[in-house]
Design a protein around this motif. Structure first.
Motif, mmCIF file in Angstrom:
data_model
loop_
_atom_site.group_PDB
_atom_site.id
_atom_site.type_symbol
_atom_site.label_atom_id
_atom_site.label_comp_id
_atom_site.label_asym_id
_atom_site.label_seq_id
_atom_site.Cartn_x
_atom_site.Cartn_y
_atom_site.Cartn_z
ATOM 1 N N VAL A 73 7.535 -17.876 4.987
ATOM 2 C CA VAL A 73 6.184 -17.476 4.566
ATOM 3 C C VAL A 73 5.328 -18.716 4.328
ATOM 4 O O VAL A 73 5.846 -19.779 3.992
ATOM 5 N N ARG A 74 4.043 -18.544 4.501
ATOM 6 C CA ARG A 74 3.084 -19.629 4.247
ATOM 7 C C ARG A 74 2.148 -19.290 3.088
ATOM 8 O O ARG A 74 1.801 -20.144 2.305
ATOM 9 N N THR A 75 1.719 -18.045 3.012
ATOM 10 C CA THR A 75 0.726 -17.661 2.007
ATOM 11 C C THR A 75 1.244 -16.580 1.075
ATOM 12 O O THR A 75 0.456 -15.888 0.439
ATOM 13 N N ALA A 76 2.545 -16.405 1.001
ATOM 14 C CA ALA A 76 3.127 -15.367 0.159
ATOM 15 C C ALA A 76 4.379 -15.908 -0.526
ATOM 16 O O ALA A 76 4.927 -16.920 -0.112
ATOM 17 N N GLU A 77 4.784 -15.208 -1.574
ATOM 18 C CA GLU A 77 6.008 -15.566 -2.295
ATOM 19 C C GLU A 77 7.145 -14.601 -2.020
ATOM 20 O O GLU A 77 8.306 -14.986 -2.055
ATOM 21 N N PHE A 78 6.792 -13.330 -1.810
ATOM 22 C CA PHE A 78 7.787 -12.272 -1.749
ATOM 23 C C PHE A 78 7.660 -11.494 -0.441
ATOM 24 O O PHE A 78 6.551 -11.292 0.056
ATOM 25 N N ALA A 79 8.782 -11.020 0.087
ATOM 26 C CA ALA A 79 8.804 -10.160 1.270
ATOM 27 C C ALA A 79 9.736 -8.993 0.989
ATOM 28 O O ALA A 79 10.848 -9.187 0.483
ATOM 29 N N VAL A 80 9.259 -7.789 1.289
ATOM 30 C CA VAL A 80 10.077 -6.596 1.086
ATOM 31 C C VAL A 80 10.035 -5.728 2.339
ATOM 32 O O VAL A 80 9.089 -5.796 3.126
ATOM 33 N N VAL A 81 11.067 -4.915 2.491
ATOM 34 C CA VAL A 81 11.147 -3.954 3.584
ATOM 35 C C VAL A 81 11.481 -2.602 2.967
ATOM 36 O O VAL A 81 12.392 -2.499 2.135
ATOM 37 N N GLY A 82 10.725 -1.578 3.359
ATOM 38 C CA GLY A 82 10.995 -0.234 2.856
ATOM 39 C C GLY A 82 10.242 0.816 3.631
ATOM 40 O O GLY A 82 9.263 0.517 4.318
ATOM 41 N N PRO A 83 10.678 2.067 3.516
ATOM 42 C CA PRO A 83 10.032 3.156 4.245
ATOM 43 C C PRO A 83 8.700 3.557 3.623
ATOM 44 O O PRO A 83 8.505 3.428 2.418
ATOM 45 N N ASP A 84 7.792 4.039 4.479
ATOM 46 C CA ASP A 84 6.519 4.552 3.963
ATOM 47 C C ASP A 84 6.755 5.908 3.302
ATOM 48 O O ASP A 84 7.884 6.413 3.268
ATOM 49 N N ARG A 85 5.712 6.489 2.779
ATOM 50 C CA ARG A 85 5.847 7.711 1.977
ATOM 51 C C ARG A 85 6.374 8.905 2.770
ATOM 52 O O ARG A 85 6.947 9.814 2.205
ATOM 53 N N ARG A 86 6.188 8.926 4.089
ATOM 54 C CA ARG A 86 6.677 10.036 4.916
ATOM 55 C C ARG A 86 8.032 9.733 5.544
ATOM 56 O O ARG A 86 8.563 10.554 6.272
ATOM 57 N N TRP A 87 8.557 8.546 5.311
ATOM 58 C CA TRP A 87 9.836 8.111 5.878
ATOM 59 C C TRP A 87 9.820 8.170 7.401
ATOM 60 O O TRP A 87 10.811 8.478 8.029
ATOM 61 N N ASN A 88 8.662 7.861 8.015
ATOM 62 C CA ASN A 88 8.629 7.805 9.469
ATOM 63 C C ASN A 88 8.363 6.401 9.993
ATOM 64 O O ASN A 88 8.500 6.154 11.182
ATOM 65 N N ARG A 89 7.982 5.478 9.090
ATOM 66 C CA ARG A 89 7.787 4.070 9.469
ATOM 67 C C ARG A 89 8.437 3.194 8.418
ATOM 68 O O ARG A 89 8.322 3.448 7.222
#
Length: 127
Positions: A56-72
């Motif tokens: 990262v260059r302009t961030a501290e944290f990175a997360v991965v998770g499903p959207d509210r509909r669990w389709n993306r």
């Protein structure tokens, strides 16, 4: 020079730092251009997300998770707000790429049943 993101601990944050959409340098306007809105960001952080280590260059944290509909599956980058140290500032996000999705599956022990991006589709979008 990029640095590695570090694990996100939500206990250190009390609110999200969103700019008005029409403000100069708006983080909300930026993330909307990636087809992600503030509701999707908050839904990811209310759900089954994991921290991932990314350059990262302009961030501290990175997360991965499903959207509210669990389709993306979404990959989101955050920073500590420059306005107030206990606010979490969304920086950017995108639909998770295969390595990020595989890491989510590995850490959570779940199998992702939603959309999976193909590498050729990723390359096309970057041009």
């Amino acid at each position: 020079m990029p640095e590695k993101s570090r694990p996100l601990d939500l206990d250190g944050f009390d609110a999200y730092d969103w700019d008005e959409e029409d403000a100069e340098g708006s983080n909300l306007a930026h993330i909307l251009r990636h087809d992600i809105d503030d509701v999707a960001v908050e839904a990811v952080l209310d759900g089954d997300w994991i921290s991932v280590e990314l350059d990262v260059r302009t961030a501290e944290f990175a997360v991965v998770g499903p959207d509210r509909r669990w389709n993306r599956m979404l990959t989101l980058l955050f920073d500590t707000s420059y306005k107030q140290g206990n606010w979490l500032r969304p920086v950017t996000g995108w639909e998770s790429e295969p390595p990020e999705l595989l890491e989510w599956e590995r850490v959570t022990g779940q199998k992702w049943g939603g959309r999976r991006k193909k590498r050729t589709e990723q390359r096309r979008k970057r041009r």
